[in-house]
Scaffold this motif. Structure first.
Motif, PDB file in Angstrom:
ATOM      1  N   MET A 210       0.846  -1.182   0.000  1.00  0.00           N
ATOM      2  CA  MET A 210       0.000   0.000   0.000  1.00  0.00           C
ATOM      3  C   MET A 210       0.890   1.243   0.000  1.00  0.00           C
ATOM      4  SD  MET A 210      -3.266   0.831   2.404  1.00  0.00           S
ATOM      5  CE  MET A 210      -2.356   0.551   3.894  1.00  0.00           C
ATOM      6  N   ASP A 211       1.821   1.283  -0.915  1.00  0.00           N
ATOM      7  CA  ASP A 211       2.736   2.410  -1.022  1.00  0.00           C
ATOM      8  C   ASP A 211       1.998   3.678  -1.379  1.00  0.00           C
ATOM      9  OD1 ASP A 211       4.776   0.640  -0.530  1.00  0.00           O
ATOM     10  OD2 ASP A 211       5.287   0.369  -2.641  1.00  0.00           O
ATOM     11  N   GLN A 212       2.341   4.734  -0.666  1.00  0.00           N
ATOM     12  CA  GLN A 212       1.874   6.075  -0.993  1.00  0.00           C
ATOM     13  C   GLN A 212       0.355   6.192  -1.101  1.00  0.00           C
ATOM     14  OE1 GLN A 212       3.982   6.406  -4.660  1.00  0.00           O
ATOM     15  NE2 GLN A 212       5.862   7.125  -3.699  1.00  0.00           N
ATOM     16  N   LEU A 213      -0.379   5.626  -0.153  1.00  0.00           N
ATOM     17  CA  LEU A 213      -1.835   5.755  -0.165  1.00  0.00           C
ATOM     18  C   LEU A 213      -2.221   7.167   0.221  1.00  0.00           C
ATOM     19  CD1 LEU A 213      -4.639   4.389  -0.437  1.00  0.00           C
ATOM     20  CD2 LEU A 213      -4.544   4.050   2.027  1.00  0.00           C
ATOM     21  N   GLN A 214      -3.089   7.759  -0.598  1.00  0.00           N
ATOM     22  CA  GLN A 214      -3.656   9.069  -0.303  1.00  0.00           C
ATOM     23  C   GLN A 214      -5.153   8.981  -0.487  1.00  0.00           C
ATOM     24  OE1 GLN A 214      -1.288  11.286  -3.276  1.00  0.00           O
ATOM     25  NE2 GLN A 214      -0.798  12.654  -1.561  1.00  0.00           N
ATOM     26  N   ILE A 215      -5.889   9.615   0.418  1.00  0.00           N
ATOM     27  CA  ILE A 215      -7.337   9.694   0.273  1.00  0.00           C
ATOM     28  C   ILE A 215      -7.698  11.166   0.247  1.00  0.00           C
ATOM     29  CG2 ILE A 215      -9.561   9.183   1.318  1.00  0.00           C
ATOM     30  CD1 ILE A 215      -8.291   6.608   2.365  1.00  0.00           C
ATOM     31  N   GLU A 216      -8.393  11.556  -0.803  1.00  0.00           N
ATOM     32  CA  GLU A 216      -8.720  12.962  -0.999  1.00  0.00           C
ATOM     33  C   GLU A 216     -10.203  13.143  -1.261  1.00  0.00           C
ATOM     34  OE1 GLU A 216      -6.291  14.576  -4.113  1.00  0.00           O
ATOM     35  OE2 GLU A 216      -4.449  13.780  -3.221  1.00  0.00           O
ATOM     36  N   GLN A 217     -10.720  14.251  -0.740  1.00  0.00           N
ATOM     37  CA  GLN A 217     -12.062  14.678  -1.117  1.00  0.00           C
ATOM     38  C   GLN A 217     -11.918  15.371  -2.468  1.00  0.00           C
ATOM     39  OE1 GLN A 217     -14.232  16.700   1.955  1.00  0.00           O
ATOM     40  NE2 GLN A 217     -15.555  17.727   0.483  1.00  0.00           N
ATOM     41  N   VAL A 218     -12.722  14.946  -3.432  1.00  0.00           N
ATOM     42  CA  VAL A 218     -12.538  15.434  -4.802  1.00  0.00           C
ATOM     43  C   VAL A 218     -13.831  16.008  -5.361  1.00  0.00           C
ATOM     44  CG1 VAL A 218     -10.652  13.808  -5.281  1.00  0.00           C
ATOM     45  CG2 VAL A 218     -13.011  13.158  -5.824  1.00  0.00           C
ATOM     46  N   ASN A 219     -13.672  16.810  -6.399  1.00  0.00           N
ATOM     47  CA  ASN A 219     -14.792  17.367  -7.141  1.00  0.00           C
ATOM     48  C   ASN A 219     -15.269  16.306  -8.128  1.00  0.00           C
ATOM     49  OD1 ASN A 219     -15.811  18.696  -9.720  1.00  0.00           O
ATOM     50  ND2 ASN A 219     -15.871  20.411  -8.273  1.00  0.00           N
ATOM     51  N   TYR A 220     -16.548  15.945  -8.061  1.00  0.00           N
ATOM     52  CA  TYR A 220     -17.064  14.877  -8.918  1.00  0.00           C
ATOM     53  C   TYR A 220     -16.897  15.204 -10.397  1.00  0.00           C
ATOM     54  CZ  TYR A 220     -20.113  11.436 -11.069  1.00  0.00           C
ATOM     55  OH  TYR A 220     -20.593  10.428 -11.857  1.00  0.00           O
ATOM     56  N   ALA A 221     -17.187  16.419 -10.796  1.00  0.00           N
ATOM     57  CA  ALA A 221     -17.091  16.771 -12.214  1.00  0.00           C
ATOM     58  C   ALA A 221     -15.667  16.575 -12.735  1.00  0.00           C
ATOM     59  CB  ALA A 221     -17.555  18.211 -12.433  1.00  0.00           C
ATOM     60  N   LYS A 222     -14.674  16.907 -11.904  1.00  0.00           N
ATOM     61  CA  LYS A 222     -13.280  16.781 -12.331  1.00  0.00           C
ATOM     62  C   LYS A 222     -12.790  15.335 -12.298  1.00  0.00           C
ATOM     63  CE  LYS A 222     -11.813  21.408 -11.035  1.00  0.00           C
ATOM     64  NZ  LYS A 222     -10.949  22.206 -10.163  1.00  0.00           N
ATOM     65  N   GLU A 223     -13.326  14.527 -11.394  1.00  0.00           N
ATOM     66  CA  GLU A 223     -12.843  13.147 -11.214  1.00  0.00           C
ATOM     67  C   GLU A 223     -13.871  12.104 -11.643  1.00  0.00           C
ATOM     68  OE1 GLU A 223      -9.888  12.152 -10.552  1.00  0.00           O
ATOM     69  OE2 GLU A 223      -8.987  14.051  -9.937  1.00  0.00           O
ATOM     70  N   LYS A 224     -14.871  12.543 -12.372  1.00  0.00           N
ATOM     71  CA  LYS A 224     -15.959  11.647 -12.777  1.00  0.00           C
ATOM     72  C   LYS A 224     -15.453  10.392 -13.494  1.00  0.00           C
ATOM     73  CE  LYS A 224     -20.261  11.710 -15.405  1.00  0.00           C
ATOM     74  NZ  LYS A 224     -21.230  12.563 -16.106  1.00  0.00           N
ATOM     75  N   ILE A 225     -14.505  10.542 -14.381  1.00  0.00           N
ATOM     76  CA  ILE A 225     -13.998   9.389 -15.133  1.00  0.00           C
ATOM     77  C   ILE A 225     -13.368   8.372 -14.184  1.00  0.00           C
ATOM     78  CG2 ILE A 225     -12.269   8.628 -16.823  1.00  0.00           C
ATOM     79  CD1 ILE A 225     -12.899  11.244 -18.366  1.00  0.00           C
ATOM     80  N   ASN A 226     -12.514   8.830 -13.278  1.00  0.00           N
ATOM     81  CA  ASN A 226     -11.862   7.908 -12.331  1.00  0.00           C
ATOM     82  C   ASN A 226     -12.874   7.247 -11.397  1.00  0.00           C
ATOM     83  OD1 ASN A 226      -9.174   8.212 -13.221  1.00  0.00           O
ATOM     84  ND2 ASN A 226      -8.967  10.099 -12.048  1.00  0.00           N
ATOM     85  N   ILE A 227     -13.787   8.031 -10.852  1.00  0.00           N
ATOM     86  CA  ILE A 227     -14.804   7.495  -9.942  1.00  0.00           C
ATOM     87  C   ILE A 227     -15.676   6.473 -10.675  1.00  0.00           C
ATOM     88  CG2 ILE A 227     -16.918   8.092  -8.671  1.00  0.00           C
ATOM     89  CD1 ILE A 227     -15.450  10.806  -8.003  1.00  0.00           C
ATOM     90  N   ASN A 228     -16.175   6.859 -11.832  1.00  0.00           N
ATOM     91  CA  ASN A 228     -17.071   5.972 -12.574  1.00  0.00           C
ATOM     92  C   ASN A 228     -16.361   4.712 -13.061  1.00  0.00           C
ATOM     93  OD1 ASN A 228     -18.974   7.885 -12.040  1.00  0.00           O
ATOM     94  ND2 ASN A 228     -19.346   8.450 -14.160  1.00  0.00           N
ATOM     95  N   ASN A 229     -15.085   4.821 -13.418  1.00  0.00           N
ATOM     96  CA  ASN A 229     -14.340   3.625 -13.829  1.00  0.00           C
ATOM     97  C   ASN A 229     -14.251   2.610 -12.690  1.00  0.00           C
ATOM     98  OD1 ASN A 229     -13.879   4.436 -16.467  1.00  0.00           O
ATOM     99  ND2 ASN A 229     -11.813   5.201 -16.067  1.00  0.00           N
ATOM    100  N   ILE A 230     -13.932   3.078 -11.499  1.00  0.00           N
ATOM    101  CA  ILE A 230     -13.845   2.176 -10.343  1.00  0.00           C
ATOM    102  C   ILE A 230     -15.205   1.541 -10.087  1.00  0.00           C
ATOM    103  CG2 ILE A 230     -13.493   2.039  -7.836  1.00  0.00           C
ATOM    104  CD1 ILE A 230     -11.388   4.348  -8.240  1.00  0.00           C
TER     105      ILE A 230
END
Length: 148
Positions: free
Chosen positions: A1-21
């Motif tokens: 689990m190298d370099q794990l980061q958890i961030e609150q993100v803007n859905y519009a900006k990260e929609k592709i990543n969120i929806n892919n997962i």
């Protein structure tokens, strides 16, 4: 689990990543239909993304039910990143946001039955009987915070 980061993100900006997962986990692995998975409520929810070595590997959303209640939903971790505590860290971050930033008194989850112990670990209590949602056995669980 190298370099794990958890961030609150803007859905519009990260929609592709969120929806892919979510597509990989819920639609492809679990057979949830796109209409149920993408219910039109993402734009108003708070979203978290977990990154491992700067690659998105997990997500969840926090959705207001009323001024004192939120629902944590769509917790998903890519199969290749599981069993490393990423789901726990996403959930802990969501609970911290709910309690400390949003000043919420109650958090609701409809947990898939097989992952109920994760929510037990964080102090959620089971309410009611198991039920099917999207063809998958779930249980409603609630965590209460002290009122502010």
């Amino acid at each position: 689990m190298d370099q794990l980061q958890i961030e609150q993100v803007n859905y519009a900006k990260e929609k592709i990543n969120i929806n892919n997962i979510r597509t990989l986990v819920f639609q492809i692995e679990q057979g949830v239909t796109p209409e149920l998975e993408f219910d039109g409520q993402d734009e108003t929810a708070i979203h978290l993304l977990a990154y491992c070595a700067q690659k998105p590997v997990g997500t969840l959303r926090i959705r207001h039910i009323d001024p004192k209640t939120v629902k944590i939903e769509r917790l998903a971790v890519l199969q290749s990143a599981r069993h490393q505590g990423i789901g726990k860290k996403l959930l802990q971050k969501a609970l911290d946001i709910a309690q400390n930033e949003l000043k919420i008194e109650k958090v609701i989850v409809n947990a898939q039955e097989y992952i109920k112990k994760l929510y037990d670990h964080f102090g959620f209590q089971q309410f009611g009987d198991s039920f099917f949602e999207a063809g998958i056995l779930h249980i409603k669980m609630i965590k209460q915070f002290p009122p502010f």
